[in-house]
Write an enzyme that holds these catalytic residues in place. Sequence first.
Site, PDB file in Angstrom:
ATOM      1  N   LYS A 182       1.103   4.733   6.664  1.00 58.59           N
ATOM      2  CA  LYS A 182       0.423   5.623   5.711  1.00 58.59           C
ATOM      3  C   LYS A 182       1.060   7.007   5.735  1.00 58.59           C
ATOM      4  CE  LYS A 182      -2.521   2.317   4.941  1.00 58.59           C
ATOM      5  NZ  LYS A 182      -2.460   1.543   3.672  1.00 58.59           N
ATOM      6  N   SER A 217       0.800  -1.229   0.000  1.00 60.48           N
ATOM      7  CA  SER A 217       0.000   0.000   0.000  1.00 60.48           C
ATOM      8  C   SER A 217       0.831   1.277   0.000  1.00 60.48           C
ATOM      9  CB  SER A 217      -0.952   0.014   1.200  1.00 60.48           C
ATOM     10  OG  SER A 217      -0.229   0.187   2.405  1.00 60.48           O
TER      11      SER A 217
END
Length: 211
Positions: A129, A85
Amino acid sequence: EIQACDWSSDVCSSDLKIRKENCRKIKNTLKRWKIVCYNTSEARKMEKNDFKKSLFEYIKVIIITVVLTLGVLYFVQISRVVGSSMEPTYHNGDIIMVDKFFYKRGQPAYNDIVVVKYHVAEGEDQIIKRIVGLPGDHLEMKDNQLYRNGQLLNEDYINEAMIQNEDFSYDIPEGKIFVMGDNRNHSVDSRNLGYIDFDEQVVGRVFWKVF
């Protein structure tokens, strides 16, 4: 039968000299043995002392290493990236170091890459993230483009152009942040999870990729 000896004779004088010489040799031999025994005993004592000293040094190194390791781990977390991701910035299997002490005592900033507490699967309770929204920001997704406070973001760090993103509009509350993965088309982030609480959910900021 005992034969008397005339000590004034040459024979008796010679015999006496031989005996004295023998006594001298015996004494010298005994002295040498005493020195050898003494040196052997001292050597053993020195070996014993050296062993104790070496053992003490090893124990001291181990204690210092453990203390330093625990001290470092109090400030820093070592983590492994799982999944894709955050590509291309971080890849699956990358080892990273996370500042979990000083960062939490400051304020988050745009583009900080943070580790967040979130249960993804068995054994995976944290995600990595990028911060794209801070408290007070207005975020919008329109036509696969991200806007912050009305300005289109130039995100040259993402893996590829976003596709099939649902349009959204969020106002970030106080104490919350909005995070997204750099591999936008293959990331579970605030688009699905909602706001992230900075104090409660953020573990820390990634500051170094080990390898």
